[in-house]
Design an enzyme around this catalytic site. Structure first.
Site, PDB file in Angstrom:
ATOM      1  N   LYS A  10       2.188  -4.622   6.219  1.00  0.00           N
ATOM      2  CA  LYS A  10       1.462  -3.959   5.140  1.00  0.00           C
ATOM      3  C   LYS A  10       0.226  -3.275   5.728  1.00  0.00           C
ATOM      4  CE  LYS A  10       0.565  -5.232   0.370  1.00  0.00           C
ATOM      5  NZ  LYS A  10       0.097  -6.323  -0.486  1.00  0.00           N
TER       6      LYS A  10
HETATM    7  C1  E4P Z   1       0.522  -6.357  -3.776  1.00  0.00           C
HETATM    8  O1  E4P Z   1       1.113  -5.907  -2.839  1.00  0.00           O
HETATM    9  C2  E4P Z   1      -0.895  -6.083  -4.061  1.00  0.00           C
HETATM   10  O2  E4P Z   1      -1.701  -6.474  -3.010  1.00  0.00           O
HETATM   11  C3  E4P Z   1      -1.287  -6.750  -5.337  1.00  0.00           C
HETATM   12  O3  E4P Z   1      -0.285  -6.508  -6.313  1.00  0.00           O
HETATM   13  C4  E4P Z   1      -2.666  -6.377  -5.856  1.00  0.00           C
HETATM   14  O4  E4P Z   1      -2.847  -6.903  -7.134  1.00  0.00           O
HETATM   15  P1  E4P Z   1      -4.284  -7.002  -7.849  1.00  0.00           P
HETATM   16  O5  E4P Z   1      -4.724  -5.624  -8.215  1.00  0.00           O
HETATM   17  O6  E4P Z   1      -4.029  -7.842  -9.067  1.00  0.00           O
HETATM   18  O7  E4P Z   1      -5.196  -7.653  -6.864  1.00  0.00           O
END
Ligand code: E4P
Length: 216
Positions: A83
């Site tokens: 990621k």
């Molecule tokens: C997933 O890959 C993201 O990091 C995550 O969905 C972020 O979510 P949030 O905006 O609730 O922190």
């Protein structure tokens, strides 16, 4: 549509995996910090529970650091997806990983143009954050719809991973506009099962069965 669990909590992943509907897992540095554990230990456990893409995020902000960290994470298991943040360095590193057949998830995407950059460099997944857009009064699901149209216009194979999902309605909206994947917190996945008419209907069926069979 694939369902990923958005968590760093191994116990949640174990429970959801039993339902047979979880195709992968996403984590981020905040979720790993919340688990109070080391990222490598958490990812090593997750790959043994879910046989699908498991996103692990780099902390480095420069290209060389991202490549070094990403390679270490990718060495954990073939299902690990690196990621990368949607920055110049992240998009540059994305190209390196694509060229080296390592899967990537480009994260923190808030615009169609950002999604185009990730697709051009061969990202496996693009993660538009729909909840955070909704938080500031923008149209999160609308962004997914625009990315879907543009990726389809040019035949980009990057998968659209709806992220930052806050509630069941987001899942419905992401599915309606053609997201390939929705990544959800455990409580959102659990909420998908629920409907008051299901509970009410089941209660009536069971009561009728008891009455008909003189059971108490
Ligand atoms: C997933 O890959 C993201 O990091 C995550 O969905 C972020 O979510 P949030 O905006 O609730 O922190």
């Amino acid at each position: 549509m694939d369902f990923f669990l958005d968590t760093g909590e191994v116990n949640e992943i174990k429970e959801a995996a039993k339902w047979g509907i979880i195709d992968g897992v996403t984590t981020n540095p905040s979720l790993i910090a919340k688990s109070g554990r080391n990222q490598f230990d958490v990812i090593k456990e997750i790959v043994e529970i879910v046989n699908g893409p498991i996103s692990a995020e780099v902390i480095a902000t420069d290209v060389d650091g991202m490549i070094k960290e990403g390679e270490e994470l990718a060495n954990i298991h073939e299902n690990v997806v690196i990621k990368l943040p949607l920055t110049e360095a992240g998009i540059t590193a994305c190209k390196w990983f694509s060229d080296n057949q390592i899967k990537t998830n480009v994260t923190l995407c808030f615009s169609v143009n950002q999604a185009l950059l990730a697709a051009k460099n061969g990202a496996t997944f693009i993660s538009p954050f729909i909840g955070r857009l909704d938080d500031i009064g923008h149209d999160g699901p609308g962004l997914i719809e625009e990315i879907r149209n543009i990726y389809d216009n040019y035949g980009f194979e990057t998968k659209i991973l709806a992220a930052s999902i806050r509630h069941a309605l987001h899942v419905r909206e992401a599915a309606m506009v053609g997201a390939d994947v929705a990544t959800m917190p455990f409580k959102v996945v659990k909420s998908l099962f629920k409907h008051p008419l299901t509970d009410k209907g089941l209660e009536a069926f069971l009561n009728d069965h008891k009455k008909a069979n003189n059971l108490n």
